[in-house]
Design a protein around this motif. Sequence first.
Motif, PDB file in Angstrom:
ATOM      1  N   ASN A  93       0.641  -1.178   0.080  1.00  0.00           N
ATOM      2  CA  ASN A  93      -0.173  -0.144  -0.017  1.00  0.00           C
ATOM      3  C   ASN A  93       1.070   1.354  -0.073  1.00  0.00           C
ATOM      4  O   ASN A  93       0.892   1.971   0.832  1.00  0.00           O
ATOM      5  N   LYS A  94       1.495   1.353  -0.942  1.00  0.00           N
ATOM      6  CA  LYS A  94       2.735   2.305  -0.994  1.00  0.00           C
ATOM      7  C   LYS A  94       2.327   3.619  -1.975  1.00  0.00           C
ATOM      8  O   LYS A  94       1.735   3.477  -3.076  1.00  0.00           O
ATOM      9  N   ALA A  95       3.109   4.732  -1.721  1.00  0.00           N
ATOM     10  CA  ALA A  95       3.167   5.741  -2.630  1.00  0.00           C
ATOM     11  C   ALA A  95       4.225   5.912  -3.344  1.00  0.00           C
ATOM     12  O   ALA A  95       5.443   5.711  -2.805  1.00  0.00           O
ATOM     13  N   VAL A  96       4.193   5.480  -4.750  1.00  0.00           N
ATOM     14  CA  VAL A  96       5.631   5.362  -5.684  1.00  0.00           C
ATOM     15  C   VAL A  96       5.901   6.860  -6.135  1.00  0.00           C
ATOM     16  O   VAL A  96       4.976   7.309  -6.770  1.00  0.00           O
ATOM     17  N   ILE A  97       6.841   7.680  -5.946  1.00  0.00           N
ATOM     18  CA  ILE A  97       7.411   8.781  -6.381  1.00  0.00           C
ATOM     19  C   ILE A  97       8.351   8.589  -7.319  1.00  0.00           C
ATOM     20  O   ILE A  97       9.427   8.144  -7.104  1.00  0.00           O
ATOM     21  N   THR A  98       7.848   9.048  -8.562  1.00  0.00           N
ATOM     22  CA  THR A  98       9.006   8.754  -9.625  1.00  0.00           C
ATOM     23  C   THR A  98       8.659   9.856 -10.843  1.00  0.00           C
ATOM     24  O   THR A  98       7.608  10.504 -10.847  1.00  0.00           O
ATOM     25  N   GLY A  99       9.472  10.192 -11.536  1.00  0.00           N
ATOM     26  CA  GLY A  99       9.617  11.019 -12.784  1.00  0.00           C
ATOM     27  C   GLY A  99       8.443  10.639 -13.875  1.00  0.00           C
ATOM     28  O   GLY A  99       8.156   9.467 -14.155  1.00  0.00           O
ATOM     29  N   GLY A 100       7.727  11.678 -14.281  1.00  0.00           N
ATOM     30  CA  GLY A 100       6.735  11.495 -15.393  1.00  0.00           C
ATOM     31  C   GLY A 100       7.201  10.914 -16.542  1.00  0.00           C
ATOM     32  O   GLY A 100       6.502  10.210 -17.393  1.00  0.00           O
ATOM     33  N   ASP A 101       8.512  10.811 -16.592  1.00  0.00           N
ATOM     34  CA  ASP A 101       9.119  10.385 -18.076  1.00  0.00           C
ATOM     35  C   ASP A 101       9.591   8.799 -17.676  1.00  0.00           C
ATOM     36  O   ASP A 101      10.464   8.362 -18.524  1.00  0.00           O
ATOM     37  N   ARG A 102       9.037   8.249 -16.548  1.00  0.00           N
ATOM     38  CA  ARG A 102       9.572   6.950 -16.526  1.00  0.00           C
ATOM     39  C   ARG A 102       8.341   6.028 -16.488  1.00  0.00           C
ATOM     40  O   ARG A 102       8.061   5.289 -15.283  1.00  0.00           O
TER      41      ARG A 102
END
Lengths: 353, 711
Positions: free
Chosen positions: A252-261
Motif C-alpha cells: 500500500n505504498k506511494a511511488v514517487i517517480t519522474g513523469g518520464d519513467r
Amino acid sequence: MTKNILITSINPGVGKTTFAFALALKLRQKGKKVGYFKPITDNTVDTDAHDAKTLLNMKEDVKTICPTMVSSYEYDMTDKQKEDIWSKIMGAYNKMIVNYDFLIIETCRRINYLAFLGLCSKALASKLDAGVLILTQGREVEDSDRIILGLDYFKTAKVPVLGAVMSLVPDQLFNHFKTVIVPTLEAKYKVDVLGLVPDRVTLAAPTVAELASTLNAKVLAAEKHMDKLIENYVIGAMQPESALKYFRRSMNKAVITGGDRPQLALAAMETSTSVIVLTGGILPPARVISTAEEKEIPILLVGVDTYSTSQLVSETPLYGKLHIEQADKLEAWAQILEEVDYKKILEKIDQKL
Amino acid sequence: MSENDLSTFFNAKKIGIVGASNKFGKVGYDVVHNLSQFGYPGEIIPINPRDKEIQGYKAYKKLADYPGTIDLVFISIPPKYVNPIIDEMGELGIKHVVIITAGYKEVGVEGAQLERELGEKLKKYGIRCIGPNVVGILDAHTPLNGSFASRMPLKGNLGFISQSGALITGILDWSVNEGMGFSKFISVGNKLDIDETDLIEYLGEDDDTHAIMAYLESINKGPQFIDVCRKVSKKKPIVVIKSGASNAGARAASSHTGSLAGTNTAYNAAFEKAGVLRADTIQQLFDSAMAFSSQPLPKGNNVCIITNAGGPGIIATDASEFAGLNLAHMSADTMEELRKILPPAASVYNPIDVLGTGMSKEYDDTMRISLLDENVDMLLIIMTPQGMTEPVKTAQAIIDNHKRHPDKPIAAAYMGGVDLEEGAKLLKENGIPCFTFPERAISSLLGLYLYSEIQKMHLDLETTPVFDVDKERVAEIIESVINKGRVTMLGSEAIAVAEAYGITTPTTETCFTVNEAVKTANKIGYPIVMKITSPDIIHKTDIKGVVIGVKTDEDVKFEFTRMMDAARKFYPESRVIGVDIQAMSNVGREIIMGTSQDPQFGHLIMIGSGGVYANYTKDIQFGLAPLSDREAHKMFAGTKIHKILQGVRGEEPSDINTTVNTLLRISQLVTDFPEILELDINPLFVFDEGKGVSAVDVKITLDKERILRRE
C-alpha cells in the motif's frame, strides 16, 4: 480526587486523537456519558474539536470543546496572560462537566509541552481532576525507559497515573514486550500497562487525497479512489528490470517517480500500490494513464522534481491527521481497543470516582 | 459452434458494416469498397442512417432493419456511438464484431472508461470481438478483405497476426512484390476480447495456414499463451517478433501498450517453453516465413554450400557457423564423384566451388551428387553473375533437384540485380526461397532447422519429478509472516521454508536480544555465523551485517551490538531488526539460484554463478516454472559455472545432480505456493560429487494480496 481521563503521549504522532475518540465511543457503548475536551491547541487549523462534535454528537460549540490556542512562540507570556488562559480553560470545563459523567481530555504534542508556561499535561491534570493515561509508542525496548520517566514526572505533582498504552509495537517484538517489558513495568514500576497495540499502519496512515493536497498535485487517473491509505513511500529511481523486486517489498505504498519513467509507474501498478506520484510536471503516455484507471490506482502529477517531492513528503508525517470521513481508521482503532483493556480503564475510573 | 471457434470472422455469409459510407476517404468507405472489389462472395449489408444505397448496395438504417440474419459486423463510427450498436447486436443475437474504431484506452482516461463499458457489454451478450483500434481482417482464400488496407495479399499459407496496424499495411504492400502468399492477416489492436492466444489457437486448426507469424508488443494471457503455443507448435511453426527487447525499446513498448513490458528474459524463457521461434528483425521473420511456406524440415543442421565464387562461399560459411548451422562433412564417395565432374581447380570440399566457369550443368551435377550424401541435410546455392553463368537454366535445375529430393530444404542466394532477376523470379514462383545475399538465405534455412528442433523437443517425454516435501510447514510459516504484517521473510523463516522442501540448510535462528543470541550460539555450538536480519535490509554486507566464524559469548555480544547499531543508523525506518545466528557451513562452490514472478508468465527461475559479484558477472540462465527434468539440466548446462563444476584443472567434480534437484525443488515450491513472489538463494554452496549442497542465505518476498484473496 480523580474525575476525568487525560490522554497525553510521550511522542507525538502515535494516534492520540483517534484513540481518544475510539475510547469515548467505546465507553459510551458501555453506558457512560463521556465528553471530549481539548483545553489547548497549538495549531491554527485544529479540526479535532470539530471532529469530536460531529463524531460524538456533542452539543457544545467548538470554542468550548477547545477553548484556547497556545504555542511555543509565546514563551514570553505575562502572568496576566497565563491567568486569562486558565480562566478560559476553567470556564469551558465548568460549562462542559455538568453535561457528562466525565471527560476525556486530550493534550497537545507531548507530555511536557508548554511546561515552561505551566500549561503542560501535569498542570492540566491536577487542575482538571484528571487521572493520566500515557500513550506511547512501543517501537523499541527503550520506549519503556520513557514511560518510567513519565511516571516520575507525574509523581512530582501527585497526579495519579491510570496506566499506559503502548502502540505501534512491531509484531516481531510483541512477544518480547509481553513477556519481558510489560511484566517488569507492572511489578517493579507499579504502572498498569492497559494496552499493547501491535503496529498496524492503517491506524494512522494518510489517504491519497491528503497527500494530493499536501503536494498540491493534479489528479490524472482513478479520481474515485482517493481514499486509499498510504502505508509506505518508495522513490522510483531504480532500473526498470529491478523495480519489481523493490516495489514488491512494500505494501500500500506511494511511488514517487519522474513523469518520464512510465515503466516504473507500470511496474508499481503490478504491485501493491495506493498511488503513483509523477514528478517534473511531465505527463505520462495516455496508455499508462488508462492502465492506472483500469487498475484503480490514482496518478498524481506535481510540477517539482522527485527530490523536492520526497522532501515535501518526508515533512508530512506518515501518520497523518484523522479525518472523520475516514471511518477506516476509527474502525481499526475500535478493533484494536478489543486488545486494550478498556474495562480496566473503566474500573479504575469507577474506583476513583 | 464452440465458444473459441473464430471461423465466422473469416467465412461469414452476411456482413454488416456500421458506418458504411459513400464518401471516399472514410474508413467506412474503404471497408465496403474492399469487400466488394476483392470479391467477397457473401452478402454486403451497409448500415447508414441517411443513405439508401452505399456503393451500389442497398443500405439499412439500423441492423434490425435488415430482414435476414447477419453473421458478422464491422464497426467504424466514433467511439461514443459504438456501445449502443453492441446493444443492438446483443438484441439481434449477432455474435461477431470487428471494431475498427479508434479512440479508446490509447487516448486516455475517457477512452479507457468507454473501453471498459464496451468490454462489459461484449461479455454480457457473449459477443466475440476483434479490436477496437484495428486495421481489420483479411482472408485471401474466402476472399474477404474487411479492412482499410488498400491491397489484398496473394493467396498462400502464412497466417499473420499483428499488434501494429501499420505493419500490416506495409507488409501487405511489400509481400505482393516478393510473391509471398498469405492465408490471413489479422490486426488485433487493443485486444479487448480476442488476442494473440485465441488467434494462434484458431490458426493452429486452420487448414489454409501452414505457418503462423506474429508481431507482438505485449501478451495478454501469458500462461495460456504458453499452453496454446505448445500445442500448436507441434503441428506448425510459430514465429514471433516481440518488440521492446532493448532497454529503450522496452520503454517505448510500455508507453505504447500501457502494460509493463515483461523482461526480455521472461519472453525468451516463455517462447522457449512454448516452442515459439523468436525473430529479432522483421526481415528474419519473413526470411523464415518464406522457407516455411514451401520447404520441408531438415533432419539435422548440416548444410552444404554450392557456389560459383570463393568469397561469397566463405561469407556464407561464416554466417552458417555463427547461426549455429554446421558445414556438412561430405563423404569420401561424394568428393570422389564431384572430382569426376568438376574441373581440377574446383573445390570439392564444402563449400563446393564450381568456379566462375560453372554453367547450369555443373550446378545440376553437383546438386544431384550432394543431395544423395546422407551427411547433407540442406542446400544453399550461391550464384554470382559471371560470363558463363546461366541463371535461368540453373534455377530450373534447382527446382528439378528439389522435386527429386523434396525432403531436403534448399535456399538460394542470387547475388546480383538485373542479370539474375529472371532466374530469381523463377525460383520464388516455384517455392525456392531466393535472396540477394547469402546471410538471409542462411537465416531462412536456420528457421527450418530451429523448428525441426522444436518438433524433436515435443517428441521427448517431459518428466517433472515430484519430491516428498512438507507443504504444511511452509503454509504455516507463510501464514505467520503475513499475520505479523510483513511480506518479506526473516532469514530464519526463509531458511525454514527451503528446509521444508528438502533443500539442505544450516540451522538458523533469529534473536532479538544479546541474551537470546548467546544462548542460541551455545546451543548450535561455536564457531557460528551472525547476520543482521530485517524485512527492510536487502544487502546485508553493505552495512557489514554478516560475520563469519564468531567463537565466544563476548564476540557475540560485541557483534550483536555493532550490527544492530549500524542497522538502526542506516535503516531508521525499519520496524524489525534482529540477528540470525547460524551454524557454520563448509565453503563450497558458490551458485545463485532463485525465482521471480513475472507478471505475464509466472515464475521465472534462474541459476548462475553466485557470490557478492553475482550481479556483475551475470552468468545466469532462466526458465519458467514448472521446470521439467530436461529444462533444469539444460538451464544449468547453459551457465559458465557448470563447466567449472564438472571439474577443471584436476579439481574434483562438484555435486551437479543435487544442484539440479535443488533447482527442481524450488520449481515445485513456487508452483505449490504461487504467493511466493521472489526467492533468492545466494550463495548456494555446492560440495564435491555426492556431498550435496547448502543454502546458507535465503530471501523470500510474498504476495499478500494474493493470500488475502485466496482466504
